[in-house]
Design an enzyme around this catalytic site. Structure first.
Site, PDB file in Angstrom:
ATOM      1  N   HIS A  80       0.849  -1.347  -0.011  1.00  0.00           N
ATOM      2  CA  HIS A  80      -0.238  -0.043   0.028  1.00  0.00           C
ATOM      3  C   HIS A  80       0.841   1.259  -0.163  1.00  0.00           C
ATOM      4  O   HIS A  80       1.549   1.717   1.141  1.00  0.00           O
ATOM      5  CB  HIS A  80      -0.803   0.060   1.008  1.00  0.00           C
ATOM      6  CG  HIS A  80      -1.726  -1.277   1.516  1.00  0.00           C
ATOM      7  ND1 HIS A  80      -3.180  -1.146   1.172  1.00  0.00           N
ATOM      8  CD2 HIS A  80      -1.361  -2.455   1.882  1.00  0.00           C
ATOM      9  CE1 HIS A  80      -3.670  -2.240   1.454  1.00  0.00           C
ATOM     10  NE2 HIS A  80      -2.635  -3.007   1.923  1.00  0.00           N
TER      11      HIS A  80
ATOM     12  N   ARG B 118      -0.313   4.410  -0.774  1.00  0.00           N
ATOM     13  CA  ARG B 118      -1.096   5.499  -0.301  1.00  0.00           C
ATOM     14  C   ARG B 118      -1.109   6.687  -1.113  1.00  0.00           C
ATOM     15  O   ARG B 118      -1.606   7.884  -0.661  1.00  0.00           O
ATOM     16  CB  ARG B 118      -0.435   6.236   1.073  1.00  0.00           C
ATOM     17  CG  ARG B 118      -0.240   4.886   1.950  1.00  0.00           C
ATOM     18  CD  ARG B 118      -1.596   4.285   2.457  1.00  0.00           C
ATOM     19  NE  ARG B 118      -1.230   3.784   3.837  1.00  0.00           N
ATOM     20  CZ  ARG B 118      -1.956   2.466   4.053  1.00  0.00           C
ATOM     21  NH1 ARG B 118      -3.069   2.175   3.379  1.00  0.00           N
ATOM     22  NH2 ARG B 118      -1.815   1.810   5.186  1.00  0.00           N
TER      23      ARG B 118
ATOM     24  N   ASN C  42      -6.907   0.710  -1.964  1.00  0.00           N
ATOM     25  CA  ASN C  42      -7.556   1.648  -1.049  1.00  0.00           C
ATOM     26  C   ASN C  42      -6.977   2.850  -0.722  1.00  0.00           C
ATOM     27  O   ASN C  42      -6.642   3.318   0.520  1.00  0.00           O
ATOM     28  CB  ASN C  42      -7.734   0.713   0.196  1.00  0.00           C
ATOM     29  CG  ASN C  42      -6.385   0.196   0.867  1.00  0.00           C
ATOM     30  OD1 ASN C  42      -5.205   0.065   0.225  1.00  0.00           O
ATOM     31  ND2 ASN C  42      -6.391  -0.087   2.098  1.00  0.00           N
TER      32      ASN C  42
ATOM     33  N   HIS D 219      -8.816  -9.984   0.319  1.00  0.00           N
ATOM     34  CA  HIS D 219      -8.593 -10.045   1.812  1.00  0.00           C
ATOM     35  C   HIS D 219      -9.802 -10.706   2.402  1.00  0.00           C
ATOM     36  O   HIS D 219     -11.173 -10.220   2.285  1.00  0.00           O
ATOM     37  CB  HIS D 219      -8.678  -8.324   2.266  1.00  0.00           C
ATOM     38  CG  HIS D 219      -8.575  -8.213   3.594  1.00  0.00           C
ATOM     39  ND1 HIS D 219      -7.600  -7.444   4.058  1.00  0.00           N
ATOM     40  CD2 HIS D 219      -9.085  -8.539   4.874  1.00  0.00           C
ATOM     41  CE1 HIS D 219      -7.578  -7.497   5.638  1.00  0.00           C
ATOM     42  NE2 HIS D 219      -8.556  -8.081   5.646  1.00  0.00           N
TER      43      HIS D 219
ATOM     44  N   HIS E 227      -2.460 -12.711   2.449  1.00  0.00           N
ATOM     45  CA  HIS E 227      -1.997 -12.650   4.191  1.00  0.00           C
ATOM     46  C   HIS E 227      -2.726 -13.746   4.828  1.00  0.00           C
ATOM     47  O   HIS E 227      -3.545 -13.405   5.807  1.00  0.00           O
ATOM     48  CB  HIS E 227      -1.991 -11.448   4.670  1.00  0.00           C
ATOM     49  CG  HIS E 227      -3.196 -10.347   4.197  1.00  0.00           C
ATOM     50  ND1 HIS E 227      -4.569 -10.737   4.025  1.00  0.00           N
ATOM     51  CD2 HIS E 227      -3.260  -9.167   4.024  1.00  0.00           C
ATOM     52  CE1 HIS E 227      -5.333 -10.103   3.987  1.00  0.00           C
ATOM     53  NE2 HIS E 227      -4.536  -8.918   3.669  1.00  0.00           N
TER      54      HIS E 227
ATOM     55  N   ASP F 286       2.558  -6.822   2.432  1.00  0.00           N
ATOM     56  CA  ASP F 286       1.430  -6.130   2.897  1.00  0.00           C
ATOM     57  C   ASP F 286       2.089  -4.762   3.780  1.00  0.00           C
ATOM     58  O   ASP F 286       1.499  -4.297   4.596  1.00  0.00           O
ATOM     59  CB  ASP F 286       0.400  -6.979   3.945  1.00  0.00           C
ATOM     60  CG  ASP F 286      -0.906  -6.256   4.085  1.00  0.00           C
ATOM     61  OD1 ASP F 286      -1.075  -5.396   3.377  1.00  0.00           O
ATOM     62  OD2 ASP F 286      -1.716  -6.650   4.977  1.00  0.00           O
TER      63      ASP F 286
ATOM     64  N   HIS G  14       1.132   3.737   8.208  1.00  0.00           N
ATOM     65  CA  HIS G  14       0.596   4.798   8.992  1.00  0.00           C
ATOM     66  C   HIS G  14       1.363   5.592   9.901  1.00  0.00           C
ATOM     67  O   HIS G  14       2.445   4.747  10.276  1.00  0.00           O
ATOM     68  CB  HIS G  14      -0.497   4.121  10.198  1.00  0.00           C
ATOM     69  CG  HIS G  14      -1.465   3.547   9.250  1.00  0.00           C
ATOM     70  ND1 HIS G  14      -2.552   3.717   8.449  1.00  0.00           N
ATOM     71  CD2 HIS G  14      -1.917   2.222   9.082  1.00  0.00           C
ATOM     72  CE1 HIS G  14      -3.321   2.964   8.010  1.00  0.00           C
ATOM     73  NE2 HIS G  14      -2.950   1.806   8.328  1.00  0.00           N
TER      74      HIS G  14
END
Ligand code: DOR
Length: 444
Positions: free
Chosen positions: A68, A70, A100, A185, A239, A310, A314
């Site tokens: 990810h 972002r 996402n 997922h 995952h 994965d 953050h």
């Protein structure tokens, strides 16, 4: 008689090279991004640049099929530039990026916007998943075949962001629209919602695997595998975190491929939550040792096809929010290979199996053209590692905008030294080199 010298862009000399034949002490010539010669090349080839690989192992470039990054929308957490910089520093030469973001990647325009942002800024090759949702289900057969698309990704349980396809009818529309292997997922949204009250009351991250329990994962995995069987759709379960799912998936290998992550193979509950708090919070959760052992067994028995990181960054401030408001996710693209090399050092997997899981496996499962093995005519994506080098993983080393790793302070044996992306040195002697040269990945 004099022989004519051949000329390459890059020569890699004297390494132990992991080819489909096994480990061979050979040289590699790279020209125009491809491997053009293998064998004893000294005295027969000249080159613009030469890399001395004596004492190093040369692996096919690592392909991380779950990150990810972002961008767009959440660049305070990660960017395509920093994410791919971390990738090459960690020996990764290709990434598949998740949908996402903000906006979600749901349309041809969303995909093109990501491809435009990556051009000239990505340090490794890349492809982007399209999110499967009620709003684009009927367009997926067209979308999944766009250049630069890694396929469709579905979130059956909500994790981070607004991408969710838990409704039976919507899920069936997504599964029936399209032919490529679909990445999932698998956590059951209804069960997650019903159990959320458990953690609202306890306010302790140690409860995370109890909230998002084994049954939530197993229910969703069974449901999607059964649904895919109706239309013969191939799946990739991301995952996988439980021994129970592995036992089930072992019976469905003809259609379903399996990913595990380094964190599920390395961390275990409750210790990781006691030590790391919400930094260890991930969906699906890191679980008890019993599950970690079952994942290793599934690697041993061949049930696992791929290891993906994965990578889900953050910021530390976001992670410091009181649980359960703290977001799930941790960095991983840069530490994937160092952590696996350390497991190799401790005898948990062989170098051949590591190559199978990190390059040959993703290339086979996703149908990547010209990557995943060191062979004539293949892309010159190469990860050169020192199996004996000892290093300490630190937050300071992490290139991610978020700037942290759950492995801060961990001493490991085995380290990536040079990273070559289509014949160009992205990392030389553990430091960034050259310019971002990443290109979209091409699929069969
Ligand atoms: O823990 C997670 N965080 N799991 C996911 O699947 C999504 C990810 C994120 O995007 O932060």
């Amino acid at each position: 008689m004099t022989s004519t010298l051949l000329h390459a862009d890059l020569l890699i000399l004297g390494g132990t090279v992991l080819t489909p034949n096994g480990a061979e002490r050979i040289d590699i010539a790279c020209q125009s991004g491809r491997i053009v010669a293998l064998g004893d090349l000294r005295g027969r080839w000249t080159a613009d640049a030469t890399l001395d690989a004596a004492g190093l192992h040369v692996l096919p470039g690592v392909i991380d099929s779950q990150v990810h990054f972002r961008e767009p929308g959440l660049t305070h957490k990660e960017t395509l530039e920093a994410g791919t910089r971390g990738a090459v520093l960690g020996g990764v030469t290709s990434v598949f990026e998740m949908p996402n973001t903000q906006p979600l990647t749901l349309s041809a325009e969303d995909l093109q916007a990501k491809l435009d942002r990556a051009a000239g800024r990505a340090w490794c090759d890349y492809a982007f998943y399209i999110g499967g949702s009620g709003v684009n289900a009927e367009h997926l057969p067209m979308l999944e075949n766009l250049p630069g698309c890694a396929g469709v990704k579905v979130f059956m349980g909500s994790s981070f962001g607004d991408l969710l396809a838990d409704d039976e009818t919507v899920l069936r529309r997504i599964v029936r629209n399209g032919r490529r292997r679909m990445a999932v997922h698998a956590e059951d949204e209804a069960r997650l919602r019903a159990r959320r009250a458990l953690v609202e009351a306890s306010v302790n991250v140690i409860q995370h695997p109890h909230w998002r329990d084994v049954k939530s994962a197993l229910m969703a995995t069974r449901r999607i595998v059964e649904m895919a069987a109706e239309s013969g759709r191939r799946l990739h379960i991301l995952h996988v975190s439980t021994g129970e799912e592995m036992a089930y998936l072992a019976q469905h290998k003809h259609r379903v491929s399996v990913e595990v992550t380094p964190h599920h193979l390395t961390l275990s509950a409750p210790e990781c939550y006691e030590r790391l708090g919400t930094l260890a919070q991930m969906n699906p959760p890191v679980r008890e040792q019993y599950h970690q052992d079952a994942l290793w067994q599934a690697i041993q028995e061949g049930v696992v096809d791929v290891i993906g990181s994965d990578h889900a960054p953050h910021t530390r401030a976001e992670k410091a929010k009181p649980y359960p408001d703290s977001p799930s996710g941790m960095t991983g693209v840069q530490t994937l290979l160092p952590i696996l090399l350390d497991h190799l050092h401790h005898g948990r997997l062989s170098l051949h199996r590591l190559v199978d899981l990190t390059s040959a496996g993703p290339a086979r499962v996703f149908g990547i053209q010209g990557k995943g093995r060191i062979a004539l005519g293949f892309d010159a994506d190469l990860t050169l590692v020192d199996l004996h080098a000892q290093r300490t993983i630190t937050n300071h080393w992490i290139a991610s905008v978020s700037g942290w790793t759950p492995y801060d302070g961990k001493r490991v044996t085995g380290w990536p030294i040079h990273t070559v992306v289509r014949g160009q040195l992205a990392v030389r002697d553990e430091a960034m080199a050259g310019q971002p040269c990443g290109q979209p990945i091409v699929f069969f």
